[in-house]
Design a protein around this motif. Structure first.
Motif, PDB file in Angstrom:
ATOM      1  N   CYS A 163       5.703  -9.212  -2.998  1.00 54.71           N
ATOM      2  CA  CYS A 163       5.197  -8.854  -1.673  1.00 54.71           C
ATOM      3  C   CYS A 163       5.397 -10.045  -0.724  1.00 54.71           C
ATOM      4  CB  CYS A 163       3.717  -8.498  -1.767  1.00 54.71           C
ATOM      5  SG  CYS A 163       2.920  -8.297  -0.159  1.00 54.71           S
ATOM      6  N   HIS A 165       3.865 -10.805   1.809  1.00 55.15           N
ATOM      7  CA  HIS A 165       2.620 -11.317   2.382  1.00 55.15           C
ATOM      8  C   HIS A 165       1.773 -12.066   1.352  1.00 55.15           C
ATOM      9  CE1 HIS A 165      -0.253 -11.508   5.618  1.00 55.15           C
ATOM     10  NE2 HIS A 165      -1.209 -11.178   4.765  1.00 55.15           N
ATOM     11  N   CYS A 166       1.486 -11.410   0.212  1.00 54.62           N
ATOM     12  CA  CYS A 166       0.562 -12.029  -0.755  1.00 54.62           C
ATOM     13  C   CYS A 166       1.268 -12.569  -1.996  1.00 54.62           C
ATOM     14  CB  CYS A 166      -0.521 -11.033  -1.168  1.00 54.62           C
ATOM     15  SG  CYS A 166       0.103  -9.700  -2.197  1.00 54.62           S
ATOM     16  N   CYS A 187       3.004  -4.900  -0.537  1.00 58.20           N
ATOM     17  CA  CYS A 187       2.098  -4.029  -1.284  1.00 58.20           C
ATOM     18  C   CYS A 187       1.193  -3.322  -0.270  1.00 58.20           C
ATOM     19  CB  CYS A 187       1.309  -4.816  -2.324  1.00 58.20           C
ATOM     20  SG  CYS A 187       0.150  -5.995  -1.659  1.00 58.20           S
ATOM     21  N   CYS A 190      -1.441  -5.077   1.897  1.00 59.56           N
ATOM     22  CA  CYS A 190      -0.945  -6.063   2.870  1.00 59.56           C
ATOM     23  C   CYS A 190      -0.328  -5.429   4.114  1.00 59.56           C
ATOM     24  CB  CYS A 190       0.094  -6.973   2.216  1.00 59.56           C
ATOM     25  SG  CYS A 190      -0.639  -8.155   1.088  1.00 59.56           S
TER      26      CYS A 190
HETATM   27 ZN   LIG Z   1       0.752  -7.993  -0.768  1.00 58.87          ZN
END
Ligand SMILES: [Zn+2]
Length: 258
Positions: A163, A165-166, A187, A190
């Protein structure tokens, strides 16, 4: 005082367009100068100086002169074919796929860019298409490999395994998305509200991640068509995000990748 110099270098034809009755304006990817446009006076008619070299799928040695300013169009004096790819030119599917890869290369580059690895990647793509069997899934996998490689070399590699973002690994995600901004996998938790995304799955993302590392082994079974079709949506979303439009050759490509 205007100084003109003549030089010869290895080049690939990125585009050739007619100009008036006799001339051609040819965009090359040159070994030293990168993307560069030249006018071939009499290029449509002179078989002696240009000998069938000013078409797509040609690696040439080009001799040209230029003024002292970099931004003026070079004047092509002579061009000879060093390598051609007859098995591409004999196949409608390979022409469509090769043309798309060529146009993408041209559109991603600014003048003066693209020497070195990008030139090598494009010639490598032509060689691969030339030798590849006439098999839709194998040809499509090769196109994805080339696009992802080229985007990586141009600084646009998407995040396919985690992902964006995370950092969650995609094979751990419950529901997966692909950002239409083109940066990669997301995901579900996010996703920002209002963010435009495509639904996808871990097998699709990981197939593209695998293809991005190099051409598929010809000895192995081809990538399943269902995965390629879903992967294709992500790849073309990526190109659209980067260029803010589809390429002209996309309409022909869709005919061979229905
Ligand atoms: Zn994520």
């Amino acid at each position: 005082m205007k100084i003109s110099r003549t030089r010869t270098e290895r080049a690939v034809v990125l585009r050739s367009i007619e100009y008036g009755d006799k001339d051609l304006i040819v965009t090359f990817l040159m070994a030293d100068e990168g993307k560069r446009t030249a006018i071939a006076k009499g290029g449509k008619v002179s078989k002696k100086r240009f000998a069938g070299s000013l078409e797509l799928f040609r690696v040439c040695d080009v001799t040209y002169s230029e003024g002292s300013r970099k931004d003026t169009m070079a004047i092509l004096k002579e061009s000879t074919v060093v390598e051609d790819f007859r098995h591409i030119e004999a196949s409608f599917d390979k022409i469509a796929i090769g043309s798309y890869g060529t146009e993408l290369t041209r559109e991603l580059l600014r003048d003066g860019e693209g020497q070195g690895e990008i030139l090598d990647a494009l010639v490598g793509f032509y060689r691969r298409l030339h030798h590849q069997e006439e098999h839709a899934a194998r040809l499509e996998a090769d196109l994805h490999t080339f696009i992802l490689h080229l985007l990586g070399l141009s600084g646009y590699a998407p995040q396919l395994t985690h992902c964006v973002h995370c950092g969650l690994a995609v094979d751990q995600g419950q529901r997966l998305l692909f950002s239409r901004r083109g940066d990669g996998a997301l995901c579900q938790p996010c996703r920002d509200s209002g963010q435009s995304t495509l639904d996808t799955t871990a097998p699709v993302l990981l197939t593209l991640a695998e293809l991005s590392t190099g051409y598929a082994d010809i000895e192995r079974e081809p990538v399943p068509v269902a995965l390629l079709r879903q992967g294709r949506q992500l790849v073309f979303t990526l190109v659209r995000a980067i260029l803010s439009r589809d390429l002209r050759s996309y309409s022909t490509l869709k005919m061979v990748m229905p």
